[in-house]
Design a protein around this motif. Structure first.
Motif, PDB file in Angstrom:
ATOM      1  N   TYR A  71       0.851  -1.191   0.000  1.00 19.14           N
ATOM      2  CA  TYR A  71       0.000   0.000   0.000  1.00 19.14           C
ATOM      3  C   TYR A  71       0.886   1.239   0.000  1.00 19.14           C
ATOM      4  CZ  TYR A  71       0.923  -0.882   4.976  1.00 19.14           C
ATOM      5  OH  TYR A  71       1.529  -1.159   6.173  1.00 19.14           O
ATOM      6  N   GLU A  72       0.300   2.397  -0.177  1.00 24.30           N
ATOM      7  CA  GLU A  72       1.053   3.652  -0.249  1.00 24.30           C
ATOM      8  C   GLU A  72       1.866   3.842   1.031  1.00 24.30           C
ATOM      9  OE1 GLU A  72       1.331   5.916  -2.948  1.00 24.30           O
ATOM     10  OE2 GLU A  72       0.605   4.019  -3.751  1.00 24.30           O
ATOM     11  N   GLY A  73       3.175   4.106   0.856  1.00 27.05           N
ATOM     12  CA  GLY A  73       4.051   4.293   2.004  1.00 27.05           C
ATOM     13  C   GLY A  73       5.042   3.165   2.187  1.00 27.05           C
ATOM     14  N   THR A  74       4.744   1.981   1.631  1.00 23.76           N
ATOM     15  CA  THR A  74       5.695   0.868   1.712  1.00 23.76           C
ATOM     16  C   THR A  74       6.697   0.976   0.562  1.00 23.76           C
ATOM     17  OG1 THR A  74       4.257  -0.573   0.407  1.00 23.76           O
ATOM     18  CG2 THR A  74       4.033  -0.675   2.807  1.00 23.76           C
ATOM     19  N   GLN A  75       7.916   0.521   0.829  1.00 24.18           N
ATOM     20  CA  GLN A  75       8.988   0.636  -0.165  1.00 24.18           C
ATOM     21  C   GLN A  75       9.010  -0.579  -1.096  1.00 24.18           C
ATOM     22  OE1 GLN A  75      10.864   3.505  -0.417  1.00 24.18           O
ATOM     23  NE2 GLN A  75       9.352   4.159   1.082  1.00 24.18           N
ATOM     24  N   VAL A  76       7.998  -0.668  -1.939  1.00 20.50           N
ATOM     25  CA  VAL A  76       7.901  -1.779  -2.892  1.00 20.50           C
ATOM     26  C   VAL A  76       7.890  -1.188  -4.295  1.00 20.50           C
ATOM     27  CG1 VAL A  76       6.529  -3.735  -3.677  1.00 20.50           C
ATOM     28  CG2 VAL A  76       6.653  -3.206  -1.246  1.00 20.50           C
TER      29      VAL A  76
ATOM     30  N   ASN B 244      -1.682 -11.220  -8.685  1.00 23.29           N
ATOM     31  CA  ASN B 244      -1.967 -10.219  -7.653  1.00 23.29           C
ATOM     32  C   ASN B 244      -0.748  -9.705  -6.888  1.00 23.29           C
ATOM     33  OD1 ASN B 244      -5.122 -10.073  -7.383  1.00 23.29           O
ATOM     34  ND2 ASN B 244      -4.639 -12.262  -7.541  1.00 23.29           N
ATOM     35  N   SER B 245       0.328 -10.498  -6.810  1.00 23.81           N
ATOM     36  CA  SER B 245       1.431 -10.130  -5.933  1.00 23.81           C
ATOM     37  C   SER B 245       2.174  -8.898  -6.438  1.00 23.81           C
ATOM     38  CB  SER B 245       2.404 -11.299  -5.798  1.00 23.81           C
ATOM     39  OG  SER B 245       3.350 -11.012  -4.782  1.00 23.81           O
ATOM     40  N   ASP B 246       2.622  -8.062  -5.491  1.00 23.29           N
ATOM     41  CA  ASP B 246       3.284  -6.803  -5.830  1.00 23.29           C
ATOM     42  C   ASP B 246       4.807  -6.898  -5.860  1.00 23.29           C
ATOM     43  OD1 ASP B 246       1.118  -5.136  -6.298  1.00 23.29           O
ATOM     44  OD2 ASP B 246       0.839  -4.681  -4.180  1.00 23.29           O
TER      45      ASP B 246
ATOM     46  N   ILE C 150      -1.314 -22.137   5.373  1.00 23.44           N
ATOM     47  CA  ILE C 150      -1.511 -20.871   4.661  1.00 23.44           C
ATOM     48  C   ILE C 150      -2.032 -19.852   5.658  1.00 23.44           C
ATOM     49  CG2 ILE C 150      -2.789 -19.677   2.832  1.00 23.44           C
ATOM     50  CD1 ILE C 150      -2.884 -22.312   1.297  1.00 23.44           C
ATOM     51  N   GLY C 151      -1.423 -18.676   5.695  1.00 26.08           N
ATOM     52  CA  GLY C 151      -1.862 -17.654   6.640  1.00 26.08           C
ATOM     53  C   GLY C 151      -1.494 -16.260   6.184  1.00 26.08           C
ATOM     54  N   LEU C 152      -1.853 -15.266   7.000  1.00 25.37           N
ATOM     55  CA  LEU C 152      -1.658 -13.852   6.666  1.00 25.37           C
ATOM     56  C   LEU C 152      -0.809 -13.187   7.741  1.00 25.37           C
ATOM     57  CD1 LEU C 152      -2.485 -11.364   4.876  1.00 25.37           C
ATOM     58  CD2 LEU C 152      -4.442 -11.085   6.406  1.00 25.37           C
ATOM     59  N   VAL C 153       0.259 -12.456   7.319  1.00 29.03           N
ATOM     60  CA  VAL C 153       1.053 -11.659   8.258  1.00 29.03           C
ATOM     61  C   VAL C 153       1.285 -10.275   7.654  1.00 29.03           C
ATOM     62  CG1 VAL C 153       2.229 -13.678   9.219  1.00 29.03           C
ATOM     63  CG2 VAL C 153       3.307 -12.393   7.360  1.00 29.03           C
ATOM     64  N   GLU C 154       1.588  -9.328   8.527  1.00 28.51           N
ATOM     65  CA  GLU C 154       1.894  -7.970   8.079  1.00 28.51           C
ATOM     66  C   GLU C 154       3.352  -7.657   8.379  1.00 28.51           C
ATOM     67  OE1 GLU C 154       0.595  -3.286   8.819  1.00 28.51           O
ATOM     68  OE2 GLU C 154      -0.354  -4.883   9.994  1.00 28.51           O
ATOM     69  N   THR C 155       4.054  -7.045   7.401  1.00 28.58           N
ATOM     70  CA  THR C 155       5.427  -6.580   7.605  1.00 28.58           C
ATOM     71  C   THR C 155       5.526  -5.140   7.079  1.00 28.58           C
ATOM     72  OG1 THR C 155       6.334  -7.183   5.433  1.00 28.58           O
ATOM     73  CG2 THR C 155       6.206  -8.946   7.094  1.00 28.58           C
ATOM     74  N   ASP C 156       6.730  -4.597   7.116  1.00 31.02           N
ATOM     75  CA  ASP C 156       6.939  -3.236   6.599  1.00 31.02           C
ATOM     76  C   ASP C 156       6.699  -3.143   5.098  1.00 31.02           C
ATOM     77  OD1 ASP C 156       7.595  -2.382   9.115  1.00 31.02           O
ATOM     78  OD2 ASP C 156       9.761  -2.596   8.818  1.00 31.02           O
ATOM     79  N   PHE C 157       6.633  -4.284   4.414  1.00 29.64           N
ATOM     80  CA  PHE C 157       6.418  -4.287   2.970  1.00 29.64           C
ATOM     81  C   PHE C 157       4.932  -4.342   2.602  1.00 29.64           C
ATOM     82  CE2 PHE C 157      10.592  -6.135   3.702  1.00 29.64           C
ATOM     83  CZ  PHE C 157      11.390  -5.357   2.877  1.00 29.64           C
ATOM     84  N   GLY C 158       4.109  -4.689   3.551  1.00 24.76           N
ATOM     85  CA  GLY C 158       2.675  -4.818   3.286  1.00 24.76           C
ATOM     86  C   GLY C 158       2.120  -6.084   3.915  1.00 24.76           C
ATOM     87  N   TYR C 159       1.053  -6.625   3.302  1.00 25.69           N
ATOM     88  CA  TYR C 159       0.429  -7.850   3.800  1.00 25.69           C
ATOM     89  C   TYR C 159       0.869  -9.038   2.939  1.00 25.69           C
ATOM     90  CZ  TYR C 159      -2.565  -4.828   6.596  1.00 25.69           C
ATOM     91  OH  TYR C 159      -3.023  -3.913   7.505  1.00 25.69           O
ATOM     92  N   HIS C 160       1.240 -10.130   3.615  1.00 21.43           N
ATOM     93  CA  HIS C 160       1.708 -11.336   2.928  1.00 21.43           C
ATOM     94  C   HIS C 160       0.739 -12.484   3.193  1.00 21.43           C
ATOM     95  CE1 HIS C 160       5.938  -9.680   2.652  1.00 21.43           C
ATOM     96  NE2 HIS C 160       5.512  -9.043   3.735  1.00 21.43           N
ATOM     97  N   ILE C 161       0.206 -13.087   2.139  1.00 22.65           N
ATOM     98  CA  ILE C 161      -0.480 -14.365   2.280  1.00 22.65           C
ATOM     99  C   ILE C 161       0.600 -15.409   2.025  1.00 22.65           C
ATOM    100  CG2 ILE C 161      -2.324 -15.874   1.446  1.00 22.65           C
ATOM    101  CD1 ILE C 161      -2.432 -12.221   0.567  1.00 22.65           C
ATOM    102  N   ILE C 162       0.915 -16.224   3.037  1.00 27.32           N
ATOM    103  CA  ILE C 162       2.063 -17.143   2.978  1.00 27.32           C
ATOM    104  C   ILE C 162       1.593 -18.583   2.889  1.00 27.32           C
ATOM    105  CG2 ILE C 162       4.171 -17.898   4.150  1.00 27.32           C
ATOM    106  CD1 ILE C 162       4.131 -15.217   5.644  1.00 27.32           C
TER     107      ILE C 162
END
Length: 698
Positions: A353-358, A395-397, A431-443
């Motif tokens: 999302y806006e603000g992450t360094q991707v 979908n992945s960024d 399979i799960g969801l976590v949040e990091t400084d890069f955004g949201y990850h479905i792992i």
């Protein structure tokens, strides 16, 4: 007394002789150092514009200090030289065209300069502030030279942008060009033809002399120009271990496997020392006896030496395997640990999302929007895990989207903590969801690997001092013998291989298998080195290279040997064309075909753009002739790419008239878009460039 009297009588003469000798010595030294040598001030000239050596040296030094990874000194010199030549050529063009810049142009360049326009010191609310910029340099006069240099670079940059715009403007594509492109693609022609291919005549039946090759090159001088070069053949005597050295290391390693008795000088008695397997402190034992320190890393089976992976991975706890070779190390290994799931493999879908360094965001979104999308994708992935690959790809960024989100194998703490913790704390298939400084990850945790920890003693197999001395003596002897006798004969007697000659230019540094060896190339171009001279070079981490200057190629045309593979086929085809044409007699295609021993063939719906003649190949010249000569007329023999042709057009179909040709204008524009990159090579081609870098020991 008589001798002293003679010395007194001739003292003036002696003084004059000594004085003259000293003067000659000083003058010679001045010339050698460039005191009276005007060219010593300049590293080169471009169309009579001199390039100052001091300025050049400073730029090379600055480039080397910039620390660009992997750049050698010679590469730095070559890069600066290319820049200086380009600047000299372009500056002359700017002057011819009367291109000038204003303060506005300079400021635009400054705004885009990271050290100025992106510097917070010169910004107000994130925007370049001219007043702040000027005030800083007014308050810091010691920075005046920095600003002067920057202005000079910016002026040059701005002029180049104007020049480049003019070049691009000169490449305007017209409606007529678009129309021609359309007609070349859409106008069609049918024709009957006779084709006699060059391959029907054996190459061995056509002889081309060296004189003919030279004459052809002279007629096409620009195409076959060659820089001054040298051909150097060489023998390499590598500084490598002998069989005796290898056996010594093997004996040492083998001795470590079992208990051994060692005389203790301090106690004057024999001590019994444990072997590797029974060592009380394994890590200490490794560090005392290995050339490679103990490594505590857990290693997966796939990362073990392939030849011994099975044996090493399945070792029982505390057992020893070896000796075995790993690269240039002779090794023994003991298993001291095993860990389940030490490495993991996972796929993910990153929603930023806006603000992450991707860098590769597929769409702009707020954090809330990103979370909502991630949760929706998680639901879809949980409902149908086999769809994860497609969901990630679409979908992945991040760049892993191209691999369906696959991140490969990684160890603990190689990923950011929330990601790492999820993967290593959950089983395969989770399979799960976590949040990091890069955004949201479905792992998706896709695999885990067990790993082992080995204590390995490795000793390098290196040449001993005795071996090195022996190789050095061999190299020196070879150099001395090769200076007096035939190079190849001496090599054969010494059971050494003469490597194929290496062709080098004056500013090259790569020398065959020896790698970057500027010293050898400098020697080959030294004015004191003559054809046939032999010299030995000591090369770090390689050994000794004994080089022989085989041939000197002056600036001008390519050598016959170099040009032959390119020119000979052209000349052979020309002679074949003459033979074929002489046989093509008759007033009809059938008569010509009979005379040539071939059949009349038909080509249908060919265009200038699609000029692929059946059973012959792409022949645009032949198809173009078919369009040009008129229906039912027989052409003269046409020398094509693959053979000689005679054509008789039977039908020409004109393409429908179009109101506009925008699509085809765009095609032509795309073709010429890269032509601006030809400007500098074209200017270099016509320029008079003198390169004196080698005179300055570069």
């Amino acid at each position: 007394m008589a001798v002293l009297q003679k010395i007194r009588q001739r003292s003036l003469l002696l003084i004059l002789v000594i004085g003259f000798s000293l003067l000659a010595f000083i003058v010679q030294d001045l010339y050698r150092k460039g005191g009276f040598n005007e060219t010593s001030k300049y590293v080169g000239t471009v169309n009579d514009k001199d390039i100052s050596f001091e300025d050049f040296r400073l730029k090379v030094s600055n480039l080397e200090k910039s620390g660009q990874q992997g750049m050698t000194s010679t590469q730095a010199v070559n890069r600066v030289w290319d820049q200086e030549v380009s600047i000299a050529l372009l500056t002359a063009e700017f002057d011819k065209l009367g291109i000038h810049t204003s303060e506005k142009h300079i400021l635009e360049i400054f705004k885009n300069d990271q050290s100025i326009g992106q510097n917070q010191m010169f910004q107000t609310n994130g925007v370049f502030d001219l007043a702040k910029f000027k005030e800083y340099f007014k308050s810091n006069p010691e920075q005046a030279q920095f600003l002067k240099d920057k202005e000079k670079d910016a002026d040059l940059n701005a002029k180049y942008q104007i020049y480049n715009s003019l070049v691009k403007a000169g490449m305007y594509t017209t409606e007529s060009e678009g129309k021609l492109k359309y007609e070349m693609e859409a106008n069609k022609v049918n024709f009957d033809y006779v084709a006699v291919l060059f391959s029907s005549i054996k190459d061995t039946d056509i002889k081309i002399s060296d004189a003919e090759i030279t004459e052809y090159m002279k007629k096409n001088e620009k195409k076959y120009k060659a820089e001054e070069s040298r051909e150097v053949e060489y023998v390499m005597i590598e500084d490598k271990a002998s069989p005796e050295d290898e056996n010594e290391v093997k004996t040492t390693i083998n001795a470590l496997l079992n208990q051994r008795v060692v005389y203790n000088q301090a106690t004057s008695v024999n001590d019994t020392l444990p072997g590797f397997k029974g060592a009380a402190n394994t890590i200490e034992f490794v560090n005392e006896n290995s050339d490679v320190p103990y490594d505590s890393t857990y290693v997966a089976k796939k990362d073990l030496p392939a030849e011994f992976a099975e044996q090493l991975f399945n070792l029982p706890q505390g057992e020893v395997f070896g000796p075995y070779m790993k690269g240039n190390l002779y090794c023994i290994s003991k298993l001291i640990g095993r860990k389940a799931g030490a490495n993991a493999k996972a796929s993910h879908i990153l929603i930023s999302y806006e603000g992450t360094q991707v860098p590769n965001k597929k769409e702009k979104r707020t954090k809330e929007q990103a979370k909502a999308k991630a949760e929706l994708l998680l639901t879809q992935a949980l409902a149908n895990p086999s769809s994860f690959f497609i969901l990630a790809m679409t979908n992945s960024d991040d760049s892993s989207a191209q691999q369906g989100g696959d991140l490969g194998y990684f160890g603990p703490n190689q990923m950011v903590k929330p990601f790492n913790d999820f993967v290593f704390n959950n089983p395969v298939g989770k399979i799960g969801l976590v949040e990091t400084d890069f955004g949201y990850h479905i792992i998706n945790v896709t695999d885990k690997q067990d790993a082992i920890r080995l204590a390995t003693i490795g000793q390098k197999i290196e040449p001993s001092e005795a071996t090195t001395d022996k190789l050095y003596t061999k190299a020196v002897k070879f150099e001395m013998d090769a200076n007096d006798k035939d190079f190849e004969k001496v090599a054969k007697e010494a059971k050494l291989t003469v490597n194929p000659s290496v062709k080098v230019k004056i500013m090259d540094e790569q020398f065959g298998a020896a790698g970057n060896q500027r010293q050898i190339i400098r020697w080959a171009f030294d004015s004191k080195t003559n054809t046939g001279d032999v010299k030995r070079f000591e090369v770090v981490n390689v050994g000794n290279v004994i080089a022989k200057l085989k041939k000197v190629n002056e600036k001008g045309l390519m050598t016959i040997e170099e040009a032959k593979p390119m020119v000979e086929p052209i000349l052979k085809n020309k002679k074949k064309a003459e033979k074929i044409t002489a046989k093509m007699k008759g007033s009809s295609l059938q008569a010509m075909a009979t005379a040539s021993g071939v059949a009349v063939q038909q080509a249908v719906d060919l265009t200038v753009e699609n000029a692929n003649i059946p059973n012959a190949g792409f022949e645009r010249k032949v198809v173009g002739t078919a369009f040009a000569i008129g229906l039912n007329k027989i052409s003269a023999p046409i020398e094509g790419t693959a053979g000689v042709y005679v054509v008789k057009p039977t039908l020409i179909t004109k393409a429908p008239v179009l109101k506009d040709h925008k699509e085809y204008v765009a095609k032509v524009k795309a073709q010429v878009a890269g032509y601006t990159g030809r400007v500098i090579p074209a200017l270099k081609e016509e320029a008079d460039i003198e390169d004196n870098r080698a005179k300055f020991n570069y």
